[in-house]
Write an enzyme that holds these catalytic residues in place. Structure first.
Site, PDB file in Angstrom:
ATOM      1  N   SER A  44     -35.805  75.196 -35.298  1.00  0.00           N
ATOM      2  CA  SER A  44     -36.569  75.904 -34.256  1.00  0.00           C
ATOM      3  C   SER A  44     -36.126  75.653 -33.027  1.00  0.00           C
ATOM      4  O   SER A  44     -34.814  75.388 -33.041  1.00  0.00           O
ATOM      5  CB  SER A  44     -38.022  75.548 -34.563  1.00  0.00           C
ATOM      6  N   ASP A 163     -38.325  80.653 -39.360  1.00  0.00           N
ATOM      7  CA  ASP A 163     -38.498  79.380 -38.724  1.00  0.00           C
ATOM      8  C   ASP A 163     -38.872  78.308 -40.010  1.00  0.00           C
ATOM      9  O   ASP A 163     -39.638  78.429 -40.817  1.00  0.00           O
ATOM     10  CB  ASP A 163     -39.436  79.249 -37.874  1.00  0.00           C
TER      11      ASP A 163
END
Length: 297
Positions: A44, A163
């Protein structure tokens, strides 16, 4: 001879939205103090901070963690309409590249290894890609930051991905798989932080949006995975194989904070707290050298 005695050390970087400004301060201190770690892994927004660490561009750390994170229209309806994401991921990547392009020559010639994680929605596993997959499109970084429910899934390397924080919020296991015997973990969460269970309405949203039982279960168990990852780190700490850098002050920063002054203070806190622990960090990275210095005294 000393180099042969050193074990492989990994730098494990947590995500956390705009809270990664703290990580930027940590890594700027590393670069300025010559703290060179041979392996890095992030997911991320944490992965975004590792690029300028590998390319040795300290100015890009502040640009990413403070300037880009405080730009107008970063979060809200506009990026939802334009990108299908609560965060303006494409706009942010473009902003950073225009202000300070990544030094690709240094990045790719650096001996520092880098892995970036994404969650593969077909295999329902986290995939890690090396720095050879990084290019000017920033597709890998954008995919890595595409949060469950808050962003449209992305296509990368022929796979539909989101993610990796769905399962690997702190990718310490990947560092161990890569052969690291010791790790420095940079967390954006204060001591005592506990991830809450996903509320029922988020789980229902995941079921309705993705129509995939495993993805929903991974979302349901995310807080459990997070505690398991911290347990691995705590066990390594007891063995002297992990060192954790995390905020020791509460500035009220959340993953959605876009106030420039607050993020700048958060960045400076990361720098200052790392500088205070510089001796400890150096001793952790090279205990033999520390022992030699003591003997010389």
């Amino acid at each position: 001879m000393r180099e042969d005695r050193r074990v492989k050390t990994g730098l494990v970087v947590e995500g956390g939205g705009t809270k990664i400004a703290y990580t930027g301060g940590v890594l700027q201190c590393f670069l300025e103090q010559g703290i060179d770690i041979p392996y890095c892994v992030g997911i991320s927004a944490g992965a975004m901070m590792l690029l300028p660490y590998v390319s040795r561009q300290p100015g890009r750390l502040r640009l990413t963690g403070v300037d880009a994170a405080s730009q107008k229209g970063l979060i809200g309806l506009k990026p939802i309409m334009e990108e299908g994401s609560l965060f303006a991921l494409e706009k942010t990547a473009q902003f950073i590249q225009e202000k300070m392009p990544l030094d690709y020559e240094t990045f790719f010639s650096s001996p520092t290894q880098l892995d970036i994680g994404v969650y593969d929605m077909k295999t329902r596993k986290t995939r890690y890609y090396g720095k050879e997959y990084v290019d000017a499109s920033d597709d890998l970084l954008i995919a890595s930051c595409s949060l469950l429910l808050l962003s449209k899934p992305k296509q990368f390397d022929g796979n539909t991905v989101i993610d990796a924080g769905l399962t690997d919020m702190i990718p310490v296991s990947q560092a161990l798989k890569a052969g690291c015997e010791k790790v420095i973990v940079v967390s954006t969460k204060e001591e005592g932080y506990r991830r809450k269970k996903a509320p029922w309405w988020q789980l229902m949203g995941a079921r309705l949006v993705y129509h995939d039982r495993q993805i929903t279960e991974d979302f349901r168990n995310r807080h459990i995975h997070y505690e398991e990852q911290w347990q691995i780190i705590h066990d390594l700490e007891k063995e002297g194989k992990a060192l954790v850098l995390r905020p020791h002050q509460d500035y009220g920063i959340t993953r959605y904070t876009t106030d420039r002054e607050k993020l700048d203070a958060w960045f400076k806190l990361g720098y200052a707290e790392t500088l205070e622990r510089l001796g400890e960090i150096r001793a952790f990275l090279d205990p033999d050298r520390t022992s030699d210095r003591k003997e010389a005294m």
